[in-house]
Scaffold this motif. Sequence first.
Motif, PDB file in Angstrom:
ATOM      1  N   ARG A 196       1.615  -7.409   3.723  1.00 13.13           N
ATOM      2  CA  ARG A 196       1.560  -8.710   3.047  1.00 13.13           C
ATOM      3  C   ARG A 196       0.689  -8.671   1.775  1.00 13.13           C
ATOM      4  NH1 ARG A 196       0.103 -14.544   5.785  1.00 13.13           N
ATOM      5  NH2 ARG A 196      -0.105 -15.681   3.831  1.00 13.13           N
ATOM      6  N   PHE A 197      -0.496  -8.095   1.902  1.00 17.72           N
ATOM      7  CA  PHE A 197      -1.446  -8.239   0.801  1.00 17.72           C
ATOM      8  C   PHE A 197      -1.453  -7.083  -0.198  1.00 17.72           C
ATOM      9  CE2 PHE A 197      -3.267 -10.892   4.170  1.00 17.72           C
ATOM     10  CZ  PHE A 197      -3.373 -12.080   3.479  1.00 17.72           C
ATOM     11  N   CYS A 198      -0.929  -5.933   0.200  1.00 14.18           N
ATOM     12  CA  CYS A 198      -1.126  -4.760  -0.662  1.00 14.18           C
ATOM     13  C   CYS A 198       0.067  -4.538  -1.588  1.00 14.18           C
ATOM     14  CB  CYS A 198      -1.388  -3.538   0.184  1.00 14.18           C
ATOM     15  SG  CYS A 198      -2.915  -3.726   1.093  1.00 14.18           S
ATOM     16  N   ASP A 199      -0.259  -4.004  -2.758  1.00 12.00           N
ATOM     17  CA  ASP A 199       0.765  -3.706  -3.756  1.00 12.00           C
ATOM     18  C   ASP A 199       1.536  -2.454  -3.338  1.00 12.00           C
ATOM     19  OD1 ASP A 199       2.210  -3.444  -6.017  1.00 12.00           O
ATOM     20  OD2 ASP A 199       0.576  -2.819  -7.302  1.00 12.00           O
ATOM     21  N   ARG A 200       0.779  -1.407  -3.016  1.00 12.24           N
ATOM     22  CA  ARG A 200       1.407  -0.186  -2.503  1.00 12.24           C
ATOM     23  C   ARG A 200       0.692   0.242  -1.234  1.00 12.24           C
ATOM     24  NH1 ARG A 200       1.871   3.848  -7.549  1.00 12.24           N
ATOM     25  NH2 ARG A 200       2.387   2.302  -9.128  1.00 12.24           N
ATOM     26  N   ILE A 201       1.440   0.762  -0.316  1.00 11.90           N
ATOM     27  CA  ILE A 201       0.845   1.235   0.934  1.00 11.90           C
ATOM     28  C   ILE A 201       1.031   2.748   0.976  1.00 11.90           C
ATOM     29  CG2 ILE A 201       0.905   1.128   3.469  1.00 11.90           C
ATOM     30  CD1 ILE A 201       2.365  -1.754   1.636  1.00 11.90           C
ATOM     31  N   ILE A 202      -0.099   3.445   0.966  1.00 16.35           N
ATOM     32  CA  ILE A 202      -0.060   4.906   1.047  1.00 16.35           C
ATOM     33  C   ILE A 202      -0.117   5.246   2.531  1.00 16.35           C
ATOM     34  CG2 ILE A 202      -1.261   7.040   0.407  1.00 16.35           C
ATOM     35  CD1 ILE A 202      -2.618   5.005  -1.764  1.00 16.35           C
ATOM     36  N   LYS A 210       6.161  16.454   5.950  1.00 17.55           N
ATOM     37  CA  LYS A 210       6.368  16.528   4.505  1.00 17.55           C
ATOM     38  C   LYS A 210       7.205  15.341   4.061  1.00 17.55           C
ATOM     39  CE  LYS A 210       4.306  20.505   4.061  1.00 17.55           C
ATOM     40  NZ  LYS A 210       2.996  20.630   3.547  1.00 17.55           N
ATOM     41  N   PRO A 211       6.795  14.597   3.052  1.00 22.25           N
ATOM     42  CA  PRO A 211       5.501  14.680   2.388  1.00 22.25           C
ATOM     43  C   PRO A 211       4.385  14.144   3.298  1.00 22.25           C
ATOM     44  CG  PRO A 211       6.692  12.771   1.590  1.00 22.25           C
ATOM     45  CD  PRO A 211       7.618  13.483   2.518  1.00 22.25           C
ATOM     46  N   GLN A 212       3.159  14.570   3.005  1.00 20.72           N
ATOM     47  CA  GLN A 212       2.052  14.158   3.886  1.00 20.72           C
ATOM     48  C   GLN A 212       1.641  12.706   3.670  1.00 20.72           C
ATOM     49  OE1 GLN A 212      -1.116  17.326   4.082  1.00 20.72           O
ATOM     50  NE2 GLN A 212       0.482  18.356   2.914  1.00 20.72           N
ATOM     51  N   VAL A 213       1.922  12.209   2.479  1.00 17.27           N
ATOM     52  CA  VAL A 213       1.710  10.771   2.246  1.00 17.27           C
ATOM     53  C   VAL A 213       2.986  10.188   1.646  1.00 17.27           C
ATOM     54  CG1 VAL A 213      -0.798  10.803   1.947  1.00 17.27           C
ATOM     55  CG2 VAL A 213       0.669  11.182  -0.032  1.00 17.27           C
ATOM     56  N   GLN A 214       3.228   8.949   1.968  1.00 20.13           N
ATOM     57  CA  GLN A 214       4.418   8.282   1.443  1.00 20.13           C
ATOM     58  C   GLN A 214       4.007   6.914   0.887  1.00 20.13           C
ATOM     59  OE1 GLN A 214       7.619   8.827   4.177  1.00 20.13           O
ATOM     60  NE2 GLN A 214       8.944   7.390   3.087  1.00 20.13           N
ATOM     61  N   LEU A 215       4.492   6.598  -0.276  1.00 17.28           N
ATOM     62  CA  LEU A 215       4.143   5.311  -0.894  1.00 17.28           C
ATOM     63  C   LEU A 215       5.222   4.274  -0.607  1.00 17.28           C
ATOM     64  CD1 LEU A 215       1.904   6.859  -2.438  1.00 17.28           C
ATOM     65  CD2 LEU A 215       2.519   5.523  -4.429  1.00 17.28           C
ATOM     66  N   ILE A 216       4.823   3.173   0.004  1.00 18.42           N
ATOM     67  CA  ILE A 216       5.765   2.099   0.330  1.00 18.42           C
ATOM     68  C   ILE A 216       5.326   0.856  -0.460  1.00 18.42           C
ATOM     69  CG2 ILE A 216       6.711   0.670   2.218  1.00 18.42           C
ATOM     70  CD1 ILE A 216       7.200   3.583   2.827  1.00 18.42           C
ATOM     71  N   PRO A 217       6.229   0.182  -1.125  1.00 18.70           N
ATOM     72  CA  PRO A 217       5.820  -1.038  -1.840  1.00 18.70           C
ATOM     73  C   PRO A 217       5.546  -2.188  -0.864  1.00 18.70           C
ATOM     74  CG  PRO A 217       8.155  -0.609  -2.179  1.00 18.70           C
ATOM     75  CD  PRO A 217       7.636   0.533  -1.376  1.00 18.70           C
ATOM     76  N   MET A 232       8.870  -8.930   3.496  1.00 15.44           N
ATOM     77  CA  MET A 232       7.673  -8.441   4.186  1.00 15.44           C
ATOM     78  C   MET A 232       8.049  -7.702   5.473  1.00 15.44           C
ATOM     79  SD  MET A 232       4.229 -10.429   5.237  1.00 15.44           S
ATOM     80  CE  MET A 232       4.080 -10.244   6.981  1.00 15.44           C
ATOM     81  N   GLU A 233       9.038  -8.249   6.183  1.00 10.95           N
ATOM     82  CA  GLU A 233       9.482  -7.577   7.411  1.00 10.95           C
ATOM     83  C   GLU A 233      10.076  -6.200   7.109  1.00 10.95           C
ATOM     84  OE1 GLU A 233      12.011 -10.149   9.696  1.00 10.95           O
ATOM     85  OE2 GLU A 233      10.376 -11.566  10.032  1.00 10.95           O
ATOM     86  N   ARG A 234      10.817  -6.145   5.991  1.00 13.55           N
ATOM     87  CA  ARG A 234      11.385  -4.855   5.576  1.00 13.55           C
ATOM     88  C   ARG A 234      10.263  -3.858   5.250  1.00 13.55           C
ATOM     89  NH1 ARG A 234      15.163  -7.944   2.816  1.00 13.55           N
ATOM     90  NH2 ARG A 234      14.070  -7.680   0.836  1.00 13.55           N
ATOM     91  N   ALA A 235       9.257  -4.371   4.552  1.00 12.94           N
ATOM     92  CA  ALA A 235       8.122  -3.496   4.199  1.00 12.94           C
ATOM     93  C   ALA A 235       7.423  -2.983   5.460  1.00 12.94           C
ATOM     94  CB  ALA A 235       7.126  -4.256   3.317  1.00 12.94           C
ATOM     95  N   MET A 236       7.270  -3.875   6.429  1.00 14.81           N
ATOM     96  CA  MET A 236       6.621  -3.480   7.689  1.00 14.81           C
ATOM     97  C   MET A 236       7.425  -2.398   8.398  1.00 14.81           C
ATOM     98  SD  MET A 236       5.352  -7.215   8.981  1.00 14.81           S
ATOM     99  CE  MET A 236       5.332  -6.797  10.676  1.00 14.81           C
ATOM    100  N   GLU A 238       9.499  -0.292   7.009  1.00 16.14           N
ATOM    101  CA  GLU A 238       9.387   0.949   6.232  1.00 16.14           C
ATOM    102  C   GLU A 238       8.063   1.657   6.524  1.00 16.14           C
ATOM    103  OE1 GLU A 238      10.536   1.422   2.012  1.00 16.14           O
ATOM    104  OE2 GLU A 238      11.117  -0.687   2.169  1.00 16.14           O
ATOM    105  N   ILE A 239       7.006   0.860   6.614  1.00 18.71           N
ATOM    106  CA  ILE A 239       5.670   1.438   6.883  1.00 18.71           C
ATOM    107  C   ILE A 239       5.676   2.110   8.257  1.00 18.71           C
ATOM    108  CG2 ILE A 239       3.226   0.896   7.293  1.00 18.71           C
ATOM    109  CD1 ILE A 239       3.644  -1.488   5.298  1.00 18.71           C
ATOM    110  N   MET A 240       6.218   1.392   9.241  1.00 19.47           N
ATOM    111  CA  MET A 240       6.217   1.932  10.600  1.00 19.47           C
ATOM    112  C   MET A 240       7.089   3.189  10.703  1.00 19.47           C
ATOM    113  SD  MET A 240       4.026   0.153  11.940  1.00 19.47           S
ATOM    114  CE  MET A 240       4.014   0.911  13.532  1.00 19.47           C
ATOM    115  N   ASN A 241       8.213   3.175   9.986  1.00 15.26           N
ATOM    116  CA  ASN A 241       9.076   4.367   9.982  1.00 15.26           C
ATOM    117  C   ASN A 241       8.379   5.551   9.314  1.00 15.26           C
ATOM    118  OD1 ASN A 241      11.264   3.334  11.350  1.00 15.26           O
ATOM    119  ND2 ASN A 241      12.224   2.489   9.507  1.00 15.26           N
TER     120      ASN A 241
END
Lengths: 243, 249
Positions: A196-202, A210-217, A232-236, A238-241
């Motif tokens: 909800r609050f972050c611009d990008r989620i590392i 691989k990759p060891q970090v992934q950037l999610i908007p 927001m649900e889509r972002a969540m 993506e983060i969980m995946n």
Amino acid sequence: MKPPDQGETNRSAPMIACHNITFRYPGSETPLFEGLDLKIDTPGFHALFGPSGVGKTTLAKIISGDITASAGQVSIETPLPCLYTFNRERLPGWSSVGRHLAKTTPPGRETLRDALVDRFGLATLMGLRFSQLSMGQCNRVNLLRYLLQDFSILIMDESLANVDEPTRQDILYQIKARFPERVFLYISHNVVEVARFCDRIIVCRGAHQKPQVQLIPGQDHRADRPLDKNAMERAMLEIMNAA
Amino acid sequence: MLHRRITQFLLIYILGLGLLFGLKGVLSLSDYVIPGPMGVWQTGKAEFLRYLKDVLNTFLVAVIGQLLSILMAFTVGILGRRATWFGSFIKVAAYNVQAYPIVAIAPILFILLGDGFLTRLIIAAMICYFPLLLSIIGIMSEPVSDIEHFYRVTGRLRWQLEVKIRAFENLNKLTTVIAGSATLAMAGTIVSEFIAANAGIGYSIRIALYQSDLSKILVALFLIGITLSIYQGMLELIGAGVKKAWAAG
């Protein structure tokens, strides 16, 4: 919302670049990071997210220079320093909260300090010792004193742990409104909050992936904007995946 | 704290006396070997003032020696707290010297300096200095990361603030170490008097030993113990007072 009372020096173009970072704790057989690359080229409120033990704090400390990577390069292209703050920090026991804040506030930022004290719900605690505060209050006081310092990048390692939901939300809105030109790296385990609050989620995924970090908007939500719940649900998801 | 110290000493002293009298009764020992309660009481009445003066003489030397040790240990401990070559050198030297029984070199000091005040003072200071130094170096070289971090990253951590934070956070430990070092200083002074000095309670104990007069030794032990208990209790009270005043700003 007023812009930060920082003067010209804090108008920065922050950028963090980690290249080919490898890190292994002494005695550990497997590396925590191996050839990790990460780049943040826009200011804003970003998150470091991932399961416990994946290396969020270690990566934060490598970025801030608290620890040195075994190999690789960290480049911070900002006019002011990168500060790292964590949620177990304490204030010295010989001073009250108000006196400590007064002593550690750089000249010219008294107005900002008073405004933040008010918005963080700390006005009634100024006469107390740090040991007399609850854990949530301790974390708010600690974060506040960092926000008053000279910095281009602030890494907040669970800095709002034990703070109740409405207060935490208000603090995050305040930070985003008052410090739009700084970079914040917010370490949290709360997927809803970071989406909800972050611009990008590392999203830190560990050395074996691989990759060891992934950037999610993220949604980068602000107090004066409507929230797109579907996005927001889509972002969540993506983060969980990614994690 | 003060009354607890005194009570603890009195309990131990009475237990020790009881053990001695019990031994005397069980083994039917003569008054020459272990005097009876009345004998100890009579000796106490006769020697109290003289022994009190001797104890205070010894105590004065011990306190001055301890103060010197504290000053030296803080100075060296603060200088040696960093992980530099100097800090490492100080730590290694202190660990090695502390492993050696300092009292064994007392005869050298008596030969070089004679049996006066200065020799007793140096021995007292040396005996309590190294354990104090080790403790103070340990405290001063241990970062209090959760407090120091903010000052370090914002460029505010001067050495004075670093020392202040570490001292404040370890005030109870420092008080215990300083109170404990009083015993070492007193022991060092008594041992030096016992070896060769011409004053103090150690010297009086040596004379009592030559006279095989256990009553006098028991009276001397009582006065040493009660003086030390009061002193240590007062040091602990001062430590608690300092912490309270410091915490109150």
